[in-house]
Design a protein around this motif. Structure first.
Motif, mmCIF file in Angstrom:
data_model
loop_
_atom_site.group_PDB
_atom_site.id
_atom_site.type_symbol
_atom_site.label_atom_id
_atom_site.label_comp_id
_atom_site.label_asym_id
_atom_site.label_seq_id
_atom_site.Cartn_x
_atom_site.Cartn_y
_atom_site.Cartn_z
ATOM 1 N N ARG A 32 46.135 47.617 34.551
ATOM 2 C CA ARG A 32 47.168 46.941 33.762
ATOM 3 C C ARG A 32 48.563 47.371 34.211
ATOM 4 N NH1 ARG A 32 43.012 47.322 29.769
ATOM 5 N NH2 ARG A 32 43.612 49.475 29.255
ATOM 6 N N ASP A 33 48.722 48.664 34.512
ATOM 7 C CA ASP A 33 50.016 49.145 34.995
ATOM 8 C C ASP A 33 50.401 48.500 36.318
ATOM 9 O OD1 ASP A 33 50.221 50.804 32.796
ATOM 10 O OD2 ASP A 33 49.577 52.619 33.862
ATOM 11 N N GLU A 84 47.359 43.768 41.524
ATOM 12 C CA GLU A 84 48.710 43.454 41.983
ATOM 13 C C GLU A 84 48.918 41.962 42.221
ATOM 14 O OE1 GLU A 84 49.210 46.010 45.339
ATOM 15 O OE2 GLU A 84 49.548 47.795 44.096
ATOM 16 N N GLU A 85 47.805 41.207 42.301
ATOM 17 C CA GLU A 85 47.884 39.748 42.447
ATOM 18 C C GLU A 85 47.832 39.044 41.085
ATOM 19 O OE1 GLU A 85 48.501 38.255 45.318
ATOM 20 O OE2 GLU A 85 48.547 40.258 46.242
ATOM 21 N N GLY A 112 40.181 50.964 44.899
ATOM 22 C CA GLY A 112 41.232 50.437 45.766
ATOM 23 C C GLY A 112 41.233 48.917 45.791
ATOM 24 N N ILE A 113 40.041 48.327 45.797
ATOM 25 C CA ILE A 113 39.932 46.865 45.766
ATOM 26 C C ILE A 113 40.422 46.320 44.435
ATOM 27 C CG2 ILE A 113 38.272 44.961 45.740
ATOM 28 C CD1 ILE A 113 36.620 46.586 47.787
ATOM 29 N N ALA A 114 39.988 46.941 43.331
ATOM 30 C CA ALA A 114 40.403 46.485 42.010
ATOM 31 C C ALA A 114 41.915 46.551 41.852
ATOM 32 C CB ALA A 114 39.709 47.321 40.942
ATOM 33 N N LEU A 115 42.526 47.632 42.332
ATOM 34 C CA LEU A 115 43.982 47.765 42.233
ATOM 35 C C LEU A 115 44.695 46.700 43.065
ATOM 36 C CD1 LEU A 115 44.331 51.653 42.440
ATOM 37 C CD2 LEU A 115 44.821 50.220 40.446
ATOM 38 N N ALA A 116 44.155 46.391 44.230
ATOM 39 C CA ALA A 116 44.772 45.363 45.074
ATOM 40 C C ALA A 116 44.753 44.007 44.380
ATOM 41 C CB ALA A 116 44.050 45.286 46.419
ATOM 42 N N PHE A 117 43.656 43.689 43.709
ATOM 43 C CA PHE A 117 43.601 42.419 42.979
ATOM 44 C C PHE A 117 44.492 42.449 41.739
ATOM 45 C CE2 PHE A 117 39.680 41.618 45.428
ATOM 46 C CZ PHE A 117 39.928 40.305 45.805
#
Length: 271
Positions: free
Chosen positions: A52-53, A29-30, A22-27
């Motif tokens: 990447r998506d 998106e930045e 969840g943390i990795a996905l949030a970053f």
């Protein structure tokens, strides 16, 4: 909110599953470069595709047991070789290996809890910190737990180690603030994977063969006894909510925030 994270490199330990993912996905998106480590290579590859998506500028998965200093050095070297520098370290690896009253606990489990929750944080911070100091900037975000604030029965050593993570956060913030580095922690409560079918790795506590599944099947009363009441309609956090907190603490918006422990717990401490 303008985070200022675009193009920075973020290392998330244990980024294969649940909170770490969840943390990795949030970053991602930045539009950051996201480095994740773990021990499940197949899940790591799936996570990198998803990062990447979601918009990550670039990704790197590296196999590592972060309780081992040599493997941590190899991880950090690989991240620097790929991206030049690490700007944000998220010490996410942690967990409990048992659920017992301390008097009945196995000392071998103490050592594993200490290594998983505290030694991992020390190893990764010690490896990344010289680069942050040399550049005069950076963010360290440690993942603690509400258990480390209030203490959970049947989780004595785990609670103690998460409390140690919180104290380490405050001490390190005092030591490195003059170098332009902030150090903060997040204390989650009862965080479930956003997507249980995709957000667990072979080593996750939420895996069908993981400790939570085993305890729920064999000792349901003990397992459910560690739950807490929130003041909200929902009883658990989502990994994406921990990710949002991590992005804030790593962002330019939190440049004057350091030495803090941010609880994401649904109000369990006031319930």
């Amino acid at each position: 909110m303008r985070t200022g994270l675009d193009g920075r490199t973020v290392l998330v330990t244990g980024g294969n599953a649940n909170i770490g993912k969840g943390i990795a996905l949030a970053f991602a998106e930045e539009r950051t470069n996201v480095v994740v480590c773990g021990r499940d290579a197949a899940q790591g590859a799936r996570v990198c595709d998803e990062l990447r998506d979601r918009g990550a500028s670039d990704t790197l998965w590296h196999a590592a047991d972060v309780t081992d200093r040599a493997q941590v050095r190899a991880l950090v070297d690989a991240a620097r070789a790929r991206f030049g520098a690490i700007d944000v370290l998220v010490n996410n690896v942690g967990g409990n290996v048992g659920l017992d009253a301390f008097a009945d606990s196995d000392p071998a489990d103490w050592e594993r809890d200490i290594a998983l929750n505290m030694t991992s944080t020390l190893n990764c911070t010690h490896a990344v910190l010289p680069g942050l100091i040399a550049r005069g900037s950076g963010r360290v975000v440690n993942i603690g737990s509400v258990s480390g604030i209030v203490g959970d029965p049947l989780l004595a050593v785990y609670s103690a180690m998460k409390g140690a993570v919180h104290t380490f956060t405050k001490v390190l913030a005092k030591e490195v603030g003059r170098h332009g580095i902030t150090v903060n922690a997040i204390a989650p409560y009862g965080t479930l994977p956003d997507d249980p079918a995709r957000d667990v790795s072979s080593g996750s506590r939420w895996h069908p063969d993981g400790i939570f599944a085993r305890l729920s099947a064999t000792r349901p009363d003990a397992f459910h006894s560690i739950g807490r009441r929130t003041v909200l309609p929902r009883g658990t956090a989502l990994a994406s909510e921990i990710g949002a907190a991590a992005v804030y603490l790593a962002s330019d918006a939190a440049a004057f925030v350091t030495g803090q422990v941010l609880s994401v717990d649904g109000g369990t401490q006031i319930a």
